[in-house]
Design a protein around this motif. Sequence first.
Motif, PDB file in Angstrom:
ATOM      1  N   MET A  43      -7.871 -56.652 -25.805  1.00 48.32           N
ATOM      2  CA  MET A  43      -6.413 -56.817 -25.946  1.00 48.32           C
ATOM      3  C   MET A  43      -5.843 -55.756 -26.873  1.00 48.32           C
ATOM      4  N   CYS A  88      -8.862 -59.010 -38.709  1.00 49.28           N
ATOM      5  CA  CYS A  88      -9.092 -60.251 -39.450  1.00 49.28           C
ATOM      6  C   CYS A  88     -10.413 -60.893 -38.993  1.00 49.28           C
ATOM      7  N   LEU A 132      -1.541 -59.675 -41.418  1.00 44.90           N
ATOM      8  CA  LEU A 132      -1.290 -60.289 -40.109  1.00 44.90           C
ATOM      9  C   LEU A 132      -0.072 -61.205 -40.118  1.00 44.90           C
ATOM     10  N   LEU A 133       0.083 -61.989 -41.194  1.00 43.98           N
ATOM     11  CA  LEU A 133       1.173 -62.976 -41.211  1.00 43.98           C
ATOM     12  C   LEU A 133       2.553 -62.326 -41.254  1.00 43.98           C
ATOM     13  N   LEU A 160       3.541 -59.939 -39.395  1.00 41.05           N
ATOM     14  CA  LEU A 160       3.894 -59.342 -38.097  1.00 41.05           C
ATOM     15  C   LEU A 160       4.436 -60.387 -37.123  1.00 41.05           C
ATOM     16  N   PRO A 161       5.396 -59.999 -36.269  1.00 40.05           N
ATOM     17  CA  PRO A 161       5.908 -60.964 -35.279  1.00 40.05           C
ATOM     18  C   PRO A 161       4.834 -61.300 -34.255  1.00 40.05           C
ATOM     19  N   ALA A 162       4.751 -62.579 -33.893  1.00 43.68           N
ATOM     20  CA  ALA A 162       3.721 -63.025 -32.954  1.00 43.68           C
ATOM     21  C   ALA A 162       4.211 -62.900 -31.523  1.00 43.68           C
ATOM     22  N   PRO A 163       3.365 -62.386 -30.625  1.00 38.63           N
ATOM     23  CA  PRO A 163       3.790 -62.270 -29.219  1.00 38.63           C
ATOM     24  C   PRO A 163       4.028 -63.621 -28.551  1.00 38.63           C
ATOM     25  N   MET A 164       3.439 -64.689 -29.110  1.00 33.09           N
ATOM     26  CA  MET A 164       3.564 -66.002 -28.467  1.00 33.09           C
ATOM     27  C   MET A 164       4.460 -66.944 -29.268  1.00 33.09           C
ATOM     28  N   ALA A 165       5.369 -66.396 -30.065  1.00 36.42           N
ATOM     29  CA  ALA A 165       6.257 -67.261 -30.843  1.00 36.42           C
ATOM     30  C   ALA A 165       7.062 -68.152 -29.893  1.00 36.42           C
ATOM     31  N   PRO A 166       7.239 -69.429 -30.264  1.00 31.71           N
ATOM     32  CA  PRO A 166       8.006 -70.326 -29.383  1.00 31.71           C
ATOM     33  C   PRO A 166       9.479 -69.935 -29.327  1.00 31.71           C
ATOM     34  N   PHE A 167      10.135 -70.315 -28.225  1.00 36.47           N
ATOM     35  CA  PHE A 167      11.569 -70.059 -28.085  1.00 36.47           C
ATOM     36  C   PHE A 167      12.358 -71.124 -28.831  1.00 36.47           C
ATOM     37  N   PHE A 199       0.143 -56.288 -34.086  1.00 32.67           N
ATOM     38  CA  PHE A 199      -0.329 -57.676 -34.199  1.00 32.67           C
ATOM     39  C   PHE A 199      -1.756 -57.804 -33.671  1.00 32.67           C
ATOM     40  N   GLN A 200      -2.009 -57.261 -32.493  1.00 38.64           N
ATOM     41  CA  GLN A 200      -3.336 -57.425 -31.880  1.00 38.64           C
ATOM     42  C   GLN A 200      -4.412 -56.744 -32.727  1.00 38.64           C
ATOM     43  N   ALA A 232      -4.981 -58.838 -35.898  1.00 36.86           N
ATOM     44  CA  ALA A 232      -5.775 -60.037 -35.588  1.00 36.86           C
ATOM     45  C   ALA A 232      -7.241 -59.654 -35.424  1.00 36.86           C
TER      46      ALA A 232
END
Lengths: 328, 376
Positions: A245, A266, A313-314, A316-323, A259-260, A263
């Motif tokens: 990824m 980490c 890591l924290l 950075l914006p997450a690609p799977m953040a909820p709407f 982000f990737q 991660a």
Amino acid sequence: MSFDLTPTDDLRQILDAAQTMLDTHYPVARLRTDGQTDPMEPLAEFGTFLLALPEDAGGAGFSVVEEALLHVSFGRHLVSPSALAMAIAARIALDAGRDDLAAGIGGGQITVCTAIAAPDGPLLCEPAGTTYALVVADDGLTLRPLDGATQAPVTSMGHGRSMTRLTALPDPSTDLRAKVETARLHTLLCAAQLLGIATGARDLAVDYAMTREQFGRPIGSFQAIKHHCADMAIGVEMLSAQLDMAAIAARDGADDAAFQIAALACLAPRIALENARTGIQIHGGIGFSAEADAQLYLKQAHVLRHCLLAGDLLSLPAPMAPFERQPA
Amino acid sequence: MRLDPGAADLDFRQKARTWLAGNVPHAPAPPDGQASRAYALDWLAKLHAGGWSGLAWPEAYGGKGLTPGRLLTWYEEYVRARAPSTLDCTFVALNHAGPTLIACGTEDQKAFHLPRILEGRSIWCQGFSEPGAGSDLASLKTTGRVDGCDLVINGQKIWSSFADIADYQELLIRTEPGSKRHKGLSWVICDMSLPGITVRPIRNMAGVSHFAEVFYDDVRIPLTQVVGGLHDGWTTAMTTLGFERRTAAMALQLELSVRIEDLIARAAPAPGSAMADRLADLRAEAAAIRAMSYRTALREPATPFDGSVVRLAFAELAQRIHRAAMDVLGPDALTDGQWVHEYLESYSETIAGGTAEIQRNIIAERMLGLPREPRA
């Protein structure tokens, strides 16, 4: 197809060819002798340091995806961190317009070692014959000429690989700083090598668990051992999926590349150290001895974890953040 | 190796996002019982009407036959929109029973059941485990005696999720008298309204009754309800598990990436604190679970063990995330609430559908090639 994680034929060919080169020049057993310094010539001849550079810069025009998976193989063979340093140093030189330096590093005529920043002065890994050091510090990567530097001998962890400490620094005005993207690439390749360590430790342990017998049976038939092996395999699969990824995101300049990679950074040292530890444990008494190779993976994991520039890591914006939900 | 969406992929994602934004129910799902059945069937009917049910199913059977890449896209949008959990009482029908019927069922069985499943008109449960047959499933004892055109079923099943609200059950029984282990079993469609069936719901440690014991007292099931060959039920059952381990868990795995974001938002840890480090580790692992879902879906040839590995890694991470939530909540963890409920529910992750220990055996023996455990 736009979504496909099947390794390409090109990639398989590169990795097959690399395997032959690594088996010939870098068998893990070479490290049973203390104070080894890996030669960089076979890696340079293979094209390692030019692999992913653009063709107009003398490179082979492959991508960081192929390069990252090549570095996994280097990690399995516990290749000197100089390989990582040189792959990155060639890019730093190119970015700085120092095409001559990049070509020299790419061809292996100029060698670069890794220098890990430490309170009493940077630690140089396998510095013999090198003229540059890639200094890894919390604030980033710097390519630094070693002319005029003085080095003090250091006994490395467990009397393993050759190491010195830089006691006097040359004039910093000639230093070249790595761009953020280049530093990120360094993290990617370093994590790839840590995956190689985790994989090599797993394979060694599984081989041993199949052949070593106690109570009249291979120890790998007992759940106490086979579950350790399964855990090592899970670690490898997690890290290797994340490496794919991260490498693809880095190659494509995707929004989530930072982000990737963060991660990945980490996970990588944790999994490599854990697999190395488990590998020693599965070997029992021989695992604690310097005669077995299990311990070599542990030491290399410690070296590489200090080469790794982990991001926050924290932050950075997450690609799977909820709407956000619209009110009902 | 590519993950670059084309215009059609981006268009699909946008359509999914728009539809979900307008249709995801605002009310939370009721925890159990008939209310949970009505909620799940309403949602599935809505998905069906919108053209979003049976996405992984072949088009010949009323599905959409989506590519793995499109499925990943749909489920990413699904979990980010906080749509109802896919692990509700429709899960067995959509992910086990339906695909098993597609693979092994007769034309009559398919024609009757598949539309009912896809349209949100029937609930299925699984009748595999027994009090004496858990991890050792092949030791099951519930019998089906052939009597004329019927099987006469006697025995007991347990841990059958949603048996109390299900219409049908995938029932695995011993039909060949005196047979042992994997031989002589049959996989039959059991109508849960038949005389002689008694369902006793069992409360779980989270205080809800998802699963149940089912007792069979001379239950007569026509032989036409056997799926796959009579006495060849193990083959049919393994087909079921194969489906389960490949793609059924995709939504759940992706959902962890949303849950960890919720937890980070709730915890708001001070930079550099121990909690920040812990949540960063969990965030990285959730990212890796997503990466493993991608690999499982998008790498050819599919390796049969990808599913086992990601399933186990997911289960243990889900538990660690919810364990961290208990520390974030502090004393509020002692009161009921969504995080606490999910924390308690997460204990099932390493037990249901094959314990973590069995999964590790599978990984070690079949993927790594280690010698098998001694067996009776």
